[in-house]
Design an enzyme around this catalytic site. Structure first.
Site, PDB file in Angstrom:
ATOM      1  CG  HIS A 232      -2.020   0.236  -0.330  1.00  0.00           C
ATOM      2  ND1 HIS A 232      -2.206  -1.037   0.132  1.00  0.00           N
ATOM      3  CD2 HIS A 232      -0.805   0.264  -0.864  1.00  0.00           C
ATOM      4  CE1 HIS A 232      -1.124  -1.753  -0.097  1.00  0.00           C
ATOM      5  NE2 HIS A 232      -0.255  -0.981  -0.715  1.00  0.00           N
TER       6      HIS A 232
ATOM      7  CB  SER B 120       2.083  -2.516  -2.470  1.00  0.00           C
ATOM      8  OG  SER B 120       1.925  -2.785  -1.133  1.00  0.00           O
TER       9      SER B 120
ATOM     10  CG  ASP C  84      -5.165  -2.352  -0.157  1.00  0.00           C
ATOM     11  OD1 ASP C  84      -5.014  -1.371   0.572  1.00  0.00           O
ATOM     12  OD2 ASP C  84      -4.218  -2.936  -0.725  1.00  0.00           O
TER      13      ASP C  84
END
Ligand SMILES: *[C@@H]1O[C@H](CO)[C@@H](O)[C@H](O)[C@H]1NC(C)=O
Ligand SMILES: *[C@@H]1O[C@H](CO)[C@@H](O)[C@H](O)[C@H]1NC(C)=O
Ligand SMILES: *[C@@H]1O[C@H](CO)[C@@H](O)[C@H](O)[C@H]1NC(C)=O
Ligand SMILES: *[C@@H]1O[C@H](CO)[C@@H](O)[C@H](O)[C@H]1NC(C)=O
Ligand SMILES: [Ca+2]
Ligand SMILES: [Ca+2]
Length: 633
Positions: A216, A391, A175
């Site tokens: 994230h 996600s 990520d």
């Protein structure tokens, strides 16, 4: 060419271009470029950093004299230079110069930062994990909080109660980096297995931006392995497991080599790779892994984990009903486990894509209140309750698989998929728009085009993993091919059939299916209006391509594209397969079918023969019975 890469989280936020105007005022980061008077080893540089209260992020462009230091006591950005910190570094006899790095904004697509509110108030003491955010983790334990449906959760407490918490299992978060200094993550951080491919150093720390765009990976990491009972945030699904950070999303363009290096990084230290990204979810892209990346994945499943195979977990996509994840070559791959999401009352999320390659589902945000997302760790030691999108769903699955591997370290990548099929539950998942129903396949396994085989059940998976015996060898059989130019009718359907023996009598005979691929070549005046359905000899109909109204391609079509279905899992493949090709269109369209090759993957031996059946109503019992009946025919 539009950018290929987008983050699955984006769709949840307002996807409009918001131009942040830059006032021109200087901004200084907590990063320093430190030039030394001589070459330094990494360890020497670490010691210098530590001596002055900094963290060494590693060499700059592989240099031995220039290093990247960060001071986490400083705010990540401020308007004034920190002269005292610069002076302190310069006072070191080894340091030639130290330059505090300017911080600047790079505007990405309308990321709307969400406030980290202090929700932790009036919480009653709990005999569950004592972590302050645990009560917000409805995906771990749904008591009906936030308008959710009680017991619609991952059933993790049933796994923990079996003494399984993910010990010695490592999940890599591929990520934008992981905040490995986070108090809820730092003890579960596997530095040896981590790397930063966006800036080529061993420190995958997220790059600071004002809007916390690079939060994230840290949020995904906490879902898997945030620590338990430490008074910080919540708990991870596998709270004793380890997290590796693979930073690879934070550069202007993705390359095949960055992807390949990431997915092939330390395959014997990393058990599970979790990916919450993919080709743009704009409903008109057809794209997948390129050469080197494809090699990396195949190598991972064949050789990783000392031959048991790495587990690749994939977010199925946030393109909503206009996209079909079978057009995403990562999600549609047999070697990845593609995970969709449901919200806390059992509906699919509005951004969920559907496709026949999805294996199972986990959870994303709450139904009534979008602020009741997935509670997890956030950047800079914070916690959030608003992580969302598919996600957020994929790392939950990675956590559940970490539990399964802890319960039985001998599980292969295929065992994990079999366990997923056998233990996922319909629970109360349903299609909010009533289009896709739960259907029984030919051996009694219930599936849904949106949710695959249902929501993961950690307790059931761990229990079955403990007594699991690895599945028999896998074979690949080309069941047949139809290769002739046929005009697509503008109304009605074109039906093609393959009557296959499934390689009976050959070394690659398949009798019990795992994945099925229809490798298809066709073109159309409007690709997005083509729909494809594959029906198995046992009568199971998979929608392998749904209408994508944004896809107006009239040139490329599909060229040997491997559409995949999981819906025929466990079925017996011999007999007649039917492919239906049709337009779903407002205006008449034209096109040509060119080729369909049917690829059957599975075992020759029945898979679950050695397993005891403890529950006669379990899916295992149902499939075993179906296989016994079939083997007598
Ligand atoms: C932990 O995992 C590593 C690598 O996967 C393995 O070599 C080691 O034997 C494991 N240790 C234990 C105690 O299971
Ligand atoms: C990638 O693989 C394809 C098919 O095997 C081949 O035609 C192509 O040349 C390869 N591309 C590169 C850059 O190696
Ligand atoms: C399929 O092929 C088998 C022999 O290979 C044959 O016995 C059977 O009748 C065929 N089925 C159909 C529907 O044509
Ligand atoms: C599709 O392929 C056929 C045959 O190769 C070609 O004649 C046609 O122009 C192509 N495009 C469309 C939209 O049919
Ligand atoms: Ca915690
Ligand atoms: Ca997609």
């Amino acid at each position: 060419m539009p950018p290929r890469w987008s983050w699955r989280l984006l769709i949840f936020f307002v996807v409009s271009l918001s131009i942040v105007s830059w006032t021109g005022a200087d901004l200084f980061s907590n990063s320093f470029l430190v030039k030394f008077k001589r070459d330094l080893s990494l360890d020497e540089a670490h010691r210098v950093a530590k001596r002055h209260g900094f963290v060494n992020m590693g060499p700059v462009l592989r240099s031995k004299t220039e290093y990247h230091f960060v001071n986490h006591a400083l705010p990540p950005a401020r308007s004034k230079r920190s002269i005292t910190h610069t002076r302190k570094l310069k006072s070191d006899p080894l340091v030639h110069t130290a330059i505090q790095q300017a911080g600047f904004l790079r505007v990405k697509r309308g990321y709307k930062p969400l406030k980290v509110e202090n929700l932790v108030k009036n919480i009653q003491p709990h005999k569950d994990p004592s972590d302050p955010y645990f009560p917000y983790q409805w995906y771990l334990k749904n008591t009906g909080q936030n308008g959710g449906k009680a017991k619609l959760d991952l059933n993790v407490e049933a796994a923990w109660a079996q003494g399984v918490t993910g010990k010695n299992i490592t999940t890599a978060i591929m990520d934008d980096g992981v905040d490995y200094m986070h108090p809820d993550l730092k003890y579960n951080y596997n530095a040896l297995a981590s790397y930063d491919f966006s800036s080529n150093d061993p420190y995958p720390y997220p790059r600071y931006t004002d809007d916390w765009f690079n939060s994230h990976g840290t949020r995904c990491a906490g879902e898997v392995a945030a620590a338990r009972d430490n008074g910080v945030c919540g708990v991870g699904v596998a709270y004793d497991s380890k997290i590796a950070g693979i930073r690879m999303l934070d550069q202007p363009y993705m390359t095949d080599l960055i992807e390949a290096n990431s997915m092939g990084h330390e395959p014997n230290l990393i058990d599970i790779y979790s990916a919450s990204w993919g080709p743009t979810d704009d409903g008109k892209t057809v794209d997948g892994p390129r050469n080197a990346t494809m090699r990396a994945i195949v190598k991972g499943v064949n050789e990783g984990r000392n031959g048991l195979g790495n587990i690749y977990v994939w977010a199925s996509g946030d393109g909503g009903e206009n996209d079909d994840c079978n057009c995403d070559g990562y999600a549609a791959s047999m070697w990845t486990v593609s995970i969709n999401s449901a919200i806390n009352d059992g509906q699919n999320a509005h951004y969920d894509e559907s496709c026949s390659s999805t294996l199972a589902s986990t959870f994303s945000n709450g139904a009534k209140d979008p602020m009741t997302g997935v509670a997890t760790t956030d950047l800079y030691g914070k916690c959030t309750t608003t992580h969302s999108g598919t996600s957020a769903a994929a790392p939950e699955a990675a956590g559940v698989f970490a539990l399964a591997l802890d319960a039985n370290t001998k599980l292969s990548w295929r065992d994990i998929q079999h366990l997923t099929v056998l233990t996922s539950k319909r629970n109360s998942l349903f299609d909010a728009k009533g289009r896709f129903h739960w259907t029984m396949n030919g051996v009694g396994l219930e599936f849904n085009h949106l949710f695959g085989f249902g929501v993961l059940d950690a307790g059931a998976m761990v229990a079955l993993a403990k007594q699991w015996q690895t599945v028999p060898p896998r074979y690949h059989c080309e069941g047949g091919i139809v290769s002739e130019l046929k005009r697509l009718p503008s109304e009605g359907s074109l039906f093609l059939t393959i009557n296959t023996t499934a390689c009976k009598g050959e070394s690659s005979e398949v009798r019990y299916l795992e994945h099925v691929q229809a490798v298809i070549t066709l073109n159309a005046s409007r690709r997005g209006d083509v729909e494809l359905f594959l029906t198995s000899p046992m009568g199971t109909r998979s929608m392998i391509l749904s209408r994508r109204q944004n896809d107006d391609d009239n040139r490329d079509g599909f060229s040997k594209w491997p559409f995949m279905t999981t819906h025929t899992w466990g079925e017996y493949p011999q007999g007649t397969w039917t492919l239906e090709v049709k337009f779903n269109s407002e205006t008449p369209q034209t096109g040509f079918f060119k080729e369909w090759s049917l690829m059957l993957h599975g075992t020759k031996e029945p898979p679950y023969t050695g397993l005891p059946v403890l529950d006669p109503h379990s899916k295992l019992a149902i499939v075993k019975k179906a296989h016994e009946v079939r083997s007598k025919m």
